[in-house]
Enzyme design. Structure first.
Site, mmCIF file in Angstrom:
data_model
loop_
_atom_site.group_PDB
_atom_site.id
_atom_site.type_symbol
_atom_site.label_atom_id
_atom_site.label_comp_id
_atom_site.label_asym_id
_atom_site.label_seq_id
_atom_site.Cartn_x
_atom_site.Cartn_y
_atom_site.Cartn_z
ATOM 1 N N HIS A 1 -65.069 -58.102 0.064
ATOM 2 C CA HIS A 1 -66.075 -58.709 -0.810
ATOM 3 C C HIS A 1 -65.623 -58.731 -2.271
ATOM 4 O O HIS A 1 -65.838 -59.719 -2.971
ATOM 5 C CB HIS A 1 -67.402 -57.932 -0.721
ATOM 6 C CG HIS A 1 -68.068 -58.081 0.611
ATOM 7 N ND1 HIS A 1 -68.885 -57.118 1.156
ATOM 8 C CD2 HIS A 1 -68.023 -59.077 1.525
ATOM 9 C CE1 HIS A 1 -69.312 -57.512 2.338
ATOM 10 N NE2 HIS A 1 -68.798 -58.690 2.590
ATOM 11 N N ASP B 1 -68.210 -59.660 7.852
ATOM 12 C CA ASP B 1 -69.678 -59.685 7.778
ATOM 13 C C ASP B 1 -70.304 -59.998 9.135
ATOM 14 O O ASP B 1 -71.313 -59.416 9.516
ATOM 15 C CB ASP B 1 -70.156 -60.732 6.764
ATOM 16 C CG ASP B 1 -69.874 -60.303 5.328
ATOM 17 O OD1 ASP B 1 -69.226 -59.256 5.134
ATOM 18 O OD2 ASP B 1 -70.308 -61.016 4.403
ATOM 19 N N ARG C 1 -61.315 -49.825 25.356
ATOM 20 C CA ARG C 1 -61.106 -49.017 24.160
ATOM 21 C C ARG C 1 -61.819 -49.695 22.984
ATOM 22 O O ARG C 1 -61.534 -50.848 22.667
ATOM 23 C CB ARG C 1 -59.601 -48.896 23.868
ATOM 24 C CG ARG C 1 -59.350 -48.097 22.626
ATOM 25 C CD ARG C 1 -57.894 -47.886 22.258
ATOM 26 N NE ARG C 1 -57.950 -47.304 20.920
ATOM 27 C CZ ARG C 1 -57.099 -47.529 19.947
ATOM 28 N NH1 ARG C 1 -56.045 -48.292 20.139
ATOM 29 N NH2 ARG C 1 -57.276 -46.991 18.768
ATOM 30 N N HIS D 1 -61.157 -45.865 13.180
ATOM 31 C CA HIS D 1 -60.261 -47.020 13.189
ATOM 32 C C HIS D 1 -60.387 -47.737 11.835
ATOM 33 O O HIS D 1 -60.812 -48.887 11.760
ATOM 34 C CB HIS D 1 -60.595 -47.947 14.355
ATOM 35 C CG HIS D 1 -59.464 -48.852 14.754
ATOM 36 N ND1 HIS D 1 -58.992 -48.940 16.053
ATOM 37 C CD2 HIS D 1 -58.699 -49.699 14.020
ATOM 38 C CE1 HIS D 1 -57.992 -49.826 16.094
ATOM 39 N NE2 HIS D 1 -57.803 -50.301 14.880
ATOM 40 N N ASN E 1 -56.799 -43.779 14.842
ATOM 41 C CA ASN E 1 -55.959 -44.898 15.213
ATOM 42 C C ASN E 1 -54.917 -45.135 14.128
ATOM 43 O O ASN E 1 -55.254 -45.410 12.981
ATOM 44 C CB ASN E 1 -56.781 -46.178 15.366
ATOM 45 C CG ASN E 1 -55.900 -47.366 15.707
ATOM 46 O OD1 ASN E 1 -55.363 -47.431 16.811
ATOM 47 N ND2 ASN E 1 -55.705 -48.277 14.765
ATOM 48 N N GLU E 2 -53.646 -45.023 14.490
ATOM 49 C CA GLU E 2 -52.528 -45.391 13.612
ATOM 50 C C GLU E 2 -52.565 -44.706 12.247
ATOM 51 O O GLU E 2 -52.762 -45.354 11.216
ATOM 52 C CB GLU E 2 -52.472 -46.918 13.450
ATOM 53 C CG GLU E 2 -52.329 -47.634 14.775
ATOM 54 C CD GLU E 2 -52.008 -49.124 14.614
ATOM 55 O OE1 GLU E 2 -52.082 -49.629 13.487
ATOM 56 O OE2 GLU E 2 -51.654 -49.754 15.607
ATOM 57 N N ASN F 1 -49.353 -46.934 20.000
ATOM 58 C CA ASN F 1 -49.590 -48.355 19.728
ATOM 59 C C ASN F 1 -48.237 -48.952 19.401
ATOM 60 O O ASN F 1 -47.586 -48.506 18.454
ATOM 61 C CB ASN F 1 -50.514 -48.534 18.517
ATOM 62 C CG ASN F 1 -51.946 -48.105 18.817
ATOM 63 O OD1 ASN F 1 -52.250 -47.585 19.888
ATOM 64 N ND2 ASN F 1 -52.817 -48.316 17.855
ATOM 65 N N TYR G 1 -45.885 -52.628 18.971
ATOM 66 C CA TYR G 1 -45.800 -54.085 18.899
ATOM 67 C C TYR G 1 -44.381 -54.598 18.736
ATOM 68 O O TYR G 1 -44.029 -55.616 19.291
ATOM 69 C CB TYR G 1 -46.633 -54.610 17.714
ATOM 70 C CG TYR G 1 -48.129 -54.432 17.893
ATOM 71 C CD1 TYR G 1 -48.909 -55.449 18.444
ATOM 72 C CD2 TYR G 1 -48.758 -53.249 17.537
ATOM 73 C CE1 TYR G 1 -50.284 -55.295 18.625
ATOM 74 C CE2 TYR G 1 -50.128 -53.088 17.709
ATOM 75 C CZ TYR G 1 -50.883 -54.106 18.258
ATOM 76 O OH TYR G 1 -52.229 -53.942 18.439
ATOM 77 N N GLU H 1 -52.265 -49.571 22.457
ATOM 78 C CA GLU H 1 -52.291 -50.953 21.965
ATOM 79 C C GLU H 1 -50.928 -51.587 22.196
ATOM 80 O O GLU H 1 -49.898 -50.934 22.041
ATOM 81 C CB GLU H 1 -52.562 -51.042 20.444
ATOM 82 C CG GLU H 1 -53.996 -50.894 20.038
ATOM 83 C CD GLU H 1 -54.192 -51.038 18.531
ATOM 84 O OE1 GLU H 1 -53.401 -51.743 17.863
ATOM 85 O OE2 GLU H 1 -55.149 -50.429 18.027
#
Ligand SMILES: *[C@@H]1O[C@H](CO)[C@@H](O)[C@H](O)[C@H]1NC(C)=O
Ligand SMILES: *[C@@H]1O[C@H](CO)[C@@H](O)[C@H](O)[C@H]1NC(C)=O
Ligand SMILES: *[C@@H]1O[C@H](CO)[C@@H](O)[C@H](O)[C@H]1NC(C)=O
Length: 518
Positions: free
Chosen positions: A58, A71, A96, A141, A185-186, A329, A331, A398
């Site tokens: 924002h 939002d 999850r 998270h 998380n991470e 996780n 990638y 992930e």
């Protein structure tokens, strides 16, 4: 001499087995993941307070690639039953998702508990139970209540207590319905990207300093939540609790270069070992190369103390062993090209402390600059985890691929297929204990600073339509078949039509052998 039918059969069998027909082991589970801020929306209703991502998107919309925010996102606060229908369609074993701290505790602390927040997650948990989908729930998270950020967030050691209190409330309110928890998380993304840089909210950008204050607090907060669960809740709730650590796996750009091989190990210790070493090794504490490098750099900068404060004996002991599984996780893989200061490193910084130059010039493309497709890197990471951390049981919490939002998402399917095949390889060839796999993500959602410009979903979400309709992509059908058969789907409709697919090559090989032998 005519080729015997036996030889043809043997060749066929050989070809067949070379195309990875192994099944995932008995008990291996499949799921998909989301995170509260990325899907829920309803950012300012039903008692939820502002979190750090609301504040960033924002107050500095130019920081989000497409100027969007969370939002409304996928409107899962109102449409969670649609999420459950999709999960049921996919046939996943588990879902999850994460809890929004600011929805449950608007001040961040226990003073005010928001009944609508508690009700929302109970409704979701009940709907999952009715459909036999196990919840795997992340406590944190990334969406810290802004009220706690105003007190310094993860750079403030008091967060250890606030996080423990929040975890306590969640175990108490939801613990009979949740058997699997993830604390953080991470942690790398939280500490380096959000405190050591401005790639994630709250974009503190205290490079080389804030990142290490954060890891000190975060690892202690994790340990306290673990011990609370282990001692107070596990005896009655019988669940398990872990942390999900993310990796960019580093490999030498020239495997023959001893210097690059050594530097890749340093980089992996800085990236993965930063949070894994204190929890998953028998020594505990930060990796020694990290301690040494940051101390040396700090001295060179004229500082009286290292920017990375080591844990004392009490905390080393307190943090060690506090994860029932290693959550990973994963990638992508990047390369190390040599020693020195990475050209993009700030000074001082975590990246400069590594002392190596990195490059993303590897593998195939995705919609995300950082996400290179390198399936073999996944196998190397998993083997490294087995040997570095005493053969831990592993959940992939992930793994996924971004594109721009096409329904015929062959790129995503190929990514899943190739990465899953590497999991099969390490399970059967190297004995790595991988017990479950989580695809990121159920549906296209608010991808942090990329907004909706990079899409990771199995379902397509039209974010300009107020009803946020979700449409299964081809990858959803692929994943559904994977969950049903427990082996890599082979149906040609999942793969980009190509004449020289493996089966064709095998067929022609047999024809040639037959022709020659005639
Ligand atoms: C909530 O935020 C929306 C913008 O997303 C705004 O239009 C609305 O007025 C806000 N509602 C309240 C109760 O503050
Ligand atoms: C968890 O609790 C069990 C049973 O009390 C105990 O044996 C074990 O050491 C605890 N785990 C950790 C990491 O403290
Ligand atoms: C998304 O929704 C908007 C508004 O309903 C509509 O105009 C548009 O065609 C939709 N886009 C797609 C790709 O379905």
């Amino acid at each position: 001499m005519a080729m015997s039918s036996l030889t043809i059969l043997t060749l066929l069998a050989l070809c067949h087995s070379s195309i990875a027909f192994r099944k995932f082991p008995e008990g291996f589970t499949f799921g998909v993941a989301t995170a509260a801020h990325q899907i829920e929306g309803a950012w300012n209703v039903s008692g939820k307070s502002e979190n750090v991502w609301d504040r960033l998107s924002h107050s500095r919309p130019e920081m989000i690639a497409d100027g969007t925010n969370g939002d409304i996102a996928c409107d899962s606060y109102n449409r969670y039953m649609e999420d459950v229908e999709e999960l049921t369609y996919l046939g996943v074993d588990f879902y999850r998702f994460s809890l929004s701290w600011a929805r449950i505790l608007p001040t961040g602390r226990l003073d005010v508990v928001n009944p609508d927040g508690i009700r929302y997650y109970n409704d979701l948990l009940d709907a999952l139970a009715e459909n036999n989908i196990e919840p795997l729930v992340t406590l944190f998270h990334w969406d810290l209540p802004q009220a706690l950020q105003d007190l310094g967030g993860w750079a403030n050691p008091k967060m250890i207590h606030y996080f423990r209190d929040y975890a306590d409330l969640c175990f108490k309110e939801f613990g009979t319905k949740i058997k699997s928890w993830i604390t953080f998380n991470e942690p790398y993304e939280i500490c380096e990207d959000a405190y050591g840089d401005e790639k994630k909210a709250p974009a503190v950008d205290s490079h080389g300093v804030g990142c290490y204050l954060c890891s000190d607090t975060l690892l202690k907060a994790h340990a306290e939540a673990y011990h609370l669960y282990n001692e107070t809740y596990r005896p009655v709730q019988n669940g398990r609790i872990m942390i999900s650590i993310n990796s960019i796996w580093y490999e030498p750009s020239d495997p023959e270069s001893a210097e690059q091989v050594a530097l890749a190990e340093v980089a992996n210790q800085f990236k993965f070992g930063w949070f894994a070493h204190p929890i998953f090794t028998s020594d505990g504490g930060y990796p020694s190369v990290m301690v040494d490098n940051v101390a040396r750099q700090s001295a060179a900068e004229g500082l009286l103390k290292s920017r990375l404060e080591q844990f004392d004996a009490y905390w080393i002991q307190r943090i060690k062993g506090t994860s029932d599984f290693l959550g990973i996780n994963h990638y992508t893989t990047h390369l190390i090209t040599g020693a020195g200061v990475d050209p993009i490193a700030k000074s001082p910084s975590w990246l400069k402390d590594i002392g190596a130059v990195t490059t993303m010039e590897v593998g195939g493309d995705s919609a995300s600059e950082w996400l290179r497709v390198v399936p073999t890197g996944f196998a190397n990471l998993l083997r490294w985890c087995k040997s570095s951390y005493n053969d831990p049981p592993i959940y992939i919490t992930e793994n996924g691929f971004s594109d721009y939002g096409t329904l015929l998402d062959y790129g995503r399917i190929k990514y899943f297929n190739d990465y899953l095949n590497e999991i099969l390889n390490v399970i059967y060839d190297d004995g790595v204990k991988v017990l479950g796999y989580t695809a990121w993500t159920l549906m296209d959602n608010f991808e942090w600073r990329a907004g909706f410009s990079e899409r990771f979903g199995l379902y397509y979400v039209n974010i300009t339509d107020p009803a946020r309709p979700r449409k299964p992509k081809l990858s959803a059908e692929y994943f559904k078949e994977l969950c049903a058969t427990r082996e890599l789907p082979k149906d040609p409709r999942f793969f980009e039509p190509s004449f020289f697919r493996t089966e064709c090559r095998c067929f022609f090989l047999i024809l040639i052998v037959w022709y020659v032998s005639e």
